[in-house]
Design a protein around this motif. Structure first.
Motif: not given
Length: 212
Positions: A1-22
């Motif tokens: 990966m030669s260059t990372l084009e990173i969006p300029k934005m403010a984030v406070g965290g993340y979300t993930l949808l987990m499968p049943p049983g986790w």
């Protein structure tokens, strides 16, 4: 990966949808961590035979509680934010696997480019391929980790790491590492390991940055 084009934005965290049983154990608040551990232990004992003697139930609760606390301590040493564990058996079997979400702040980030930082962070993670997590570029790495010869209880494992910069309005200072680990003791079918890895990759497709 030669260059990372990173969006300029403010984030406070993340979300993930987990499968049943986790279930999720948050790691930044000790009280929330212990509440989550207690909930997992309470849930797990429901799967014991109703005829199990009370002292055996108590012993099982204690052993699981201690195992979860060891997992939490290890996750915190790795800058963990959250750890996800299977809490319900599938076909009578609880998968020997976990997801760990970590945030790291490399001290050299200000002196080198994001692409160079990525290379440093992933140099021991095995072969990599370019990916994106909710429009932020990163890499996916997979490796086989041998058992620790200094620990007689250690067994080999498979590890998959997704590594991306955390988008910020200014220069990047934090990186997110989402790690999947599954134990690979002798006798575990390769097809089963591949299925668990595919499950993790599917979960990662639900990843979204949050602004709160």
């Amino acid at each position: 990966m030669s260059t990372l084009e990173i969006p300029k934005m403010a984030v406070g965290g993340y979300t993930l949808l987990m499968p049943p049983g986790w279930d999720r154990i948050p790691l930044r608040s000790k009280s929330e961590t212990q509440d989550a551990i207690k909930g997992i232990v309470d849930h797990a004992v429901n799967y014991l035979d109703p005829a199990t003697p009370k002292d055996k139930v108590t012993q099982a609760r204690l052993e699981l509680h201690n195992r979860l606390n060891r997992a939490v301590a290890d996750a915190r040493r790795r800058n963990g934010v959250d750890i996800y564990l299977p809490v319900e058996p599938i076909h009578g079997f609880v998968a020997p696997a976990s997801f760990l979400v970590s945030k790291v702040s490399p001290g050299f980030a200000a002196q080198i480019s994001p692409s160079e930082t990525m290379s440093h962070l992933t140099e021991d993670f095995g072969p990599s391929e370019d990916i994106t997590l909710d429009e932020v570029p990163g890499v996916r790495c997979q490796r086989s980790v041998p058992a620790d010869p200094k620990n007689e209880d250690s067994v080999p494992s498979r590890q998959v790491n997704y590594v991306v910069p955390v988008p910020e309005p200014g220069d990047v200072s934090e990186w997110l590492i989402v790690s999947f680990t599954t134990l690979t003791p002798d006798g575990v079918p390769e097809d089963f390991l591949d299925l668990l890895t595919e499950l993790f990759d599917a979960v990662i497709t639900t990843f979204r940055w949050s602004t709160e």
